[in-house]
Design a protein around this motif. Structure first.
Motif, mmCIF file in Angstrom:
data_model
loop_
_atom_site.group_PDB
_atom_site.id
_atom_site.type_symbol
_atom_site.label_atom_id
_atom_site.label_comp_id
_atom_site.label_asym_id
_atom_site.label_seq_id
_atom_site.Cartn_x
_atom_site.Cartn_y
_atom_site.Cartn_z
ATOM 1 N N UNK A 191 32.286 67.148 -53.576
ATOM 2 C CA UNK A 191 32.204 68.490 -54.159
ATOM 3 C C UNK A 191 33.278 68.662 -55.230
ATOM 4 N N UNK A 192 34.473 68.166 -54.922
ATOM 5 C CA UNK A 192 35.570 68.265 -55.885
ATOM 6 C C UNK A 192 35.224 67.541 -57.180
ATOM 7 N N UNK A 193 34.571 66.397 -57.023
ATOM 8 C CA UNK A 193 34.192 65.604 -58.188
ATOM 9 C C UNK A 193 33.205 66.397 -59.050
ATOM 10 N N UNK A 194 32.168 66.928 -58.397
ATOM 11 C CA UNK A 194 31.162 67.695 -59.125
ATOM 12 C C UNK A 194 31.793 68.916 -59.775
ATOM 13 N N UNK A 195 32.755 69.512 -59.056
ATOM 14 C CA UNK A 195 33.435 70.691 -59.606
ATOM 15 C C UNK A 195 34.107 70.363 -60.939
#
Lengths: 318, 420
Positions: A191-195
């Motif tokens: 999720x952090x990556x996509x964020x």
């Protein structure tokens, strides 16, 4: 006898150019490509071919390999009169679970990015805190989550216990919940990556279009759906690609958190392949290679799709 | 007078033999001896480094090059190590575990070493080193398995070491009535369940049956195998094992034992060090042999053996063979297995046991009370693939005993494929 007229030749003197000079434009790209192509062949294409070759053999990695034809595939996929390998079946369905649920990282990343895309004091700090799980190693993420899930003492059990929920054997000890527990752990860094991908995408959103949409009375969901998200298409595409790849590579978390257990219920294809070919009780290279080949074709499906849509994009841009 | 003469004579001869032996060794051993060892934990590492240094000193012309590899990593690295340009001497394990390397011709045949006089003292482990009637290495240490229990808890509840299955079940019931689990276990990495099966199966049907199963000669769906599982199930249904054990490694299962939430632990002797580090005193700890189940069956014991082998591609064969002689000699065996070193059992019968109550009990048990035979442990007696499928099934059985039929059918499928 002919007399040559006394006029100077009108032909430009043919410059004395070498073969390379004459073909320079066609050749140079290939010259630059020699090294990468050589590496690509040696380290990617040839090994893929070798994997295919090994998958038709029975081989312990030490002695002679014996040709067994399609035997490995028959056993793996249950072709002919054999039953499908149940470990393979479990692994395959777990892979599907990973692929589907891992995609949740994209909307989750988008909403965190939208939430963080504002100017408040210290926003950089908040952003980096949200990005933090992606920076730490997957091994650490796995360990943290396995402690979180521990029966009796783990925080998760205490929280669910408060609501009167009890998972028999703990999240990772119960074959029905273990895979979902690991996927949840994997979603945290993903999720952090996509964020981050969306945050950079949001920087490129055209503010004039947003203004225009505002004047036309768009706001809230309609603004997001019809104005913002279409402009984020490149970011969405990249997020999709990295998430799919991440889901198919889900090896380290499984290895750390459950080691494929309980009773093999959290295996995925890449882990099963490793177990069969390279683990302590493995060294069935042929069978491991057969799993690798199946995984290769699954990945190939996605890769072809990605390449195709990138090509479509480039054609459109031209 | 007579005796003084005699002893000095013997001493003289002994000294003479020793000098001539070492002189001979000096003259022949030269070059480099390369050893790859997996003794990477602190205590074993010190032992191995000490042995290498001493052997180096004993042979001035010989240089000993020691490489120590992480123990877990070595389990997969050994294949590459033995491939091209192999070291002369390597560590490994006995029994089926050495099969692949023997079959591939990577271990050197040391049958003639075993015919030497010194090796008579190693008779008890000869079987575990034998494949195709030849010996392929030498053992350097082994350790007993058995039930380690909290003597203080047993005393408080008036329990005694069980010798029969009925006593065992009765003990367990008393413990459970007092809200103490009978056994702690951590099955996350599966092998601990293998230990339970080894004992239950060999106590129910004997060593020969267990080994026949390991060799793939008995069907897993056989009624005798089911009897073993039925005995196991008695304990499981009582709730004898700690809950949620599939989440724990064997170390993570230790606190239950330390805190007195579980009264006993079926383990190898290596766990004693962990018990003591955890703060348990020798008064709180004791050991008993796994009780009899079928009174007509002799005791068989798990005693995994760790070994040294010579690579068939060794460059310094003479030095390697001399090193194997050195490692198995009574003096070295006494020293490296002592309580301050490995803290395990010496393989040479002429060596002395370390001054430790668990080692003494273990040695006593293995030398006089294991007529059935010595097992090497589930994952070494069974072929690798069978062991991994099997242990997974055993873990599943311990959590969902109702799945037994499905598990046994699966294992039987695997057996038919693996041993064909």
């Amino acid at each position: 006898m002919s007399v040559s007229p006394a006029v100077p030749t009108t032909h430009a003197r043919q410059p004395n150019r070498g073969w390379y000079r004459r073909n320079e434009i066609a050749l140079t790209p290939w010259l630059f490509l020699i090294l990468p192509v050589a590496f690509f062949l040696t380290y990617v294409v040839v090994p893929i071919g070798q994997s295919f070759w090994i998958s038709f053999h029975q081989w312990d990695g030490l002695g002679e390999a014996t040709w067994v034809g399609m035997d490995n595939y028959n056993r793996l996929l249950g072709l002919g009169d054999q039953n499908i390998d149940r470990k393979f079946e479990t692994s395959f369905w777990n892979n599907i679970r990973w692929l589907v649920l891992y995609l949740l990282a994209i909307p989750m990343g988008l909403f965190i990015a939208l939430f963080l895309n504002q100017t408040v004091t210290g926003i950089r700090l908040y952003k980096s805190l949200f990005f933090f799980p992606f920076v730490i190693s997957q091994v650490v993420v796995g360990l943290v989550f396995s402690w979180f899930y521990l029966p009796n003492v783990g925080l998760f059990e205490i929280i669910t216990g408060f609501f009167g929920l009890e998972i028999r054997g703990g999240v990772l000890g119960n074959p029905d919940t273990a895979t979902y527990g690991i996927i949840a752990a994997g979603l945290w860094p993903q999720t952090a990556y996509c964020m981050i991908l969306y945050l950079t995408g949001l920087n490129a959103v055209d503010s004039e279009q947003v203004e225009a949409a505002r004047l036309d009375g768009a706001k809230g969901w309609r603004m997001l759906w019809f104005v913002i998200i279409p402009q984020l298409k490149p970011a969405t595409f990249i997020a999709f690609v990295v998430t799919i790849i991440g889901a198919l590579r889900s090896f380290d978390l499984i290895s750390i958190m459950t080691n494929g257990g309980p009773f093999g219920s959290t295996r995925v294809l890449s882990f099963y392949m490793f177990e069969e070919s390279l683990s302590e009780f493995g060294f069935r290279m042929g069978y491991g290679a057969a799993i690798a080949v199946v995984l290769f074709f699954i990945m190939l499906g996605f890769i072809v799709y990605f390449l195709w849509s990138m090509w479509q994009d480039e054609k459109g841009a031209r | 007078m007579h005796s003084i003469l005699k002893t000095s004579f013997v001493a003289l001869i002994a000294a003479g033999v020793a000098t001539s032996a070492s002189a001979e060794a000096h003259s022949t051993l030269s070059g480099t001896l390369r050893i790859s060892s997996d003794m990477s934990n602190p205590a074993p590492r010190a032992v191995m480094e000490g042995m290498a240094a001493e052997f180096d000193e004993m042979h001035p012309d010989l240089e000993v090059e020691l490489t120590i590899v992480d123990r877990e990593a070595w389990k997969t690295q050994i294949r590459n190590a033995l491939g091209a340009n192999p070291p002369d001497v390597v560590n490994w394990y006995a029994a089926n575990r050495m099969g692949p390397y023997v079959d591939a011709g990577l271990f050197a045949d040391v049958t003639d070493l075993w015919e030497e006089e010194q090796f008579e003292g190693l008779a008890s482990t000869k079987g575990a080193m034998t494949i195709d009637d030849k010996q392929w290495g030498v053992p350097y240490t082994y350790y007993q398995w058995g039930v380690y229990y909290r003597a203080d808890i047993y005393e408080e509840l008036g329990l005694s070491e069980p010798e029969t299955w009925e006593e065992e079940l009765a003990n367990c019931q008393t413990l459970l009535d007092n809200d103490i689990k009978c056994y702690t276990i951590g099955t996350k990495f599966l092998w601990t369940a293998g230990g339970w099966f080894d004992y239950l199966n060999s106590r129910t049907h004997g060593y020969d049956f267990h080994m026949a199963l390991a060799r793939g000669e008995v069907e897993w769906t056989d009624d005798r195998v089911r009897e073993t599982f039925a005995n196991w199930r008695e304990l499981i249904d009582m709730g004898a094992f700690i809950d949620d054990h599939q989440n724990y490694s064997w170390q993570e299962a230790l606190p239950f034992f330390q805190n007195g939430e579980a009264a006993a632990y079926l383990m190898g002797n290596f766990a004693v060090a962990a018990f003591r580090e955890g703060g348990l005193t020798d008064e709180q700890l004791d050991f008993y042999q796994f009780p009899k189940i079928n009174p007509d069956v002799d005791y068989a014991e798990d005693a995994p053996t760790d070994t040294f082998h010579i690579a068939s591609g060794a460059e310094n064969m003479d030095a390697a063979r001399e090193f194997l002689r050195y490692v198995t000699s009574p003096e070295v065996q006494t020293r490296i297995n002592g309580g301050d070193a490995l803290g395990q059992l010496p393989v040479n019968a002429n060596a002395e046991i370390g001054d430790d109550k668990f080692l003494e009990q273990g040695f006593e048990m293995l030398s006089s009370n294991a007529e059935g035979g010595i097992m090497q442990f589930f994952d070494r007696d069974f072929p690798a693939e069978m062991a991994s499928v099997g242990m997974e099934g055993l873990q599943e059985f311990m959590v969902f005993p109702d799945n037994l039929d499905d598990i046994l059918n699966r294992l039987e499928d695997a057996r038919q494929r693996i041993y064909e």
